[in-house]
Design an enzyme around this catalytic site. Sequence first.
Site, PDB file in Angstrom:
ATOM      1  N   SER A 140      56.968  25.539 -43.648  1.00 30.15           N
ATOM      2  CA  SER A 140      56.054  25.787 -44.759  1.00 30.15           C
ATOM      3  C   SER A 140      55.586  27.237 -44.720  1.00 30.15           C
ATOM      4  O   SER A 140      55.650  27.901 -43.672  1.00 30.15           O
ATOM      5  CB  SER A 140      54.838  24.853 -44.633  1.00 30.15           C
ATOM      6  OG  SER A 140      53.803  25.209 -45.517  1.00 30.15           O
ATOM      7  N   TYR A 154      48.065  20.886 -39.830  1.00 30.74           N
ATOM      8  CA  TYR A 154      49.316  21.216 -40.504  1.00 30.74           C
ATOM      9  C   TYR A 154      49.732  22.649 -40.185  1.00 30.74           C
ATOM     10  O   TYR A 154      50.901  22.918 -39.900  1.00 30.74           O
ATOM     11  CB  TYR A 154      49.143  21.014 -42.009  1.00 30.74           C
ATOM     12  CG  TYR A 154      50.419  21.048 -42.809  1.00 30.74           C
ATOM     13  CD1 TYR A 154      51.175  19.885 -42.980  1.00 30.74           C
ATOM     14  CD2 TYR A 154      50.858  22.209 -43.426  1.00 30.74           C
ATOM     15  CE1 TYR A 154      52.341  19.899 -43.736  1.00 30.74           C
ATOM     16  CE2 TYR A 154      52.021  22.235 -44.185  1.00 30.74           C
ATOM     17  CZ  TYR A 154      52.758  21.076 -44.336  1.00 30.74           C
ATOM     18  OH  TYR A 154      53.923  21.094 -45.084  1.00 30.74           O
TER      19      TYR A 154
END
Length: 232
Positions: A140, A154
């Site tokens: 990401s 995350y």
Amino acid sequence: MRSVADKVAWVTGAGTGIGEAGAVALAQAGMHVVLCGRRTDKLEAVAARCAGRAIIETLDVSDKDQVNAVAARILDQFGRIDVLVASAGINAKKRNWHDVSLEDWDAVIDIDLNGAFYCCKAVLPTMKEQGEGLIINISSWAGKHVGIVTGPAYVAAKHAMNAMTESLNMEACMYGVRATAICPGEVSTPILDNRPIPVTAEERAKMVQADDCGDVIRFLAVLPAHVCINDL
């Protein structure tokens, strides 16, 4: 570009989003695709899009024993694993420092980081023995840049995934194994449904789409074996 016809791809998180798009794109390129995820109904729907080139394995990647068992069954059936796409990932709705629970932290790390590690570890001996193999870790923008929107679990998991990918290239390149971390920004996938602030249809339409990521996964798979892209 090389042909990947009849080569074997293992895709985790294949029931939705980037994993689904990547699996369909690889099947369209002629690969046999093993679809893994926790929801059989979702996997069956994706398999229907793969023109008879997919099999299904229900899998929770946070369970190392399940991961190793699936890898063994793939090798029993096909005798090789050419591409791993580690796309299984979650995020918590309550995700920031002031409200993330210990249980949600553990769940994100267990699936997004540990699950990817277990899969990479499971395929590495086979890829080394083959003298070739490609690992695609779906990371990401949060794996390269710290931000508030995605929360600390995350961000930590994806930063670690990028470091893990880099270390794979450093240690396994001499055996013909390559690894890439794909690091998109916002992508219109079901993971957005868990955002604390809902994302509108208009906002989703402006984002990268899952099929765009599927095209990137296929592009990486057909690159010549001497081409390694650490992150993209």
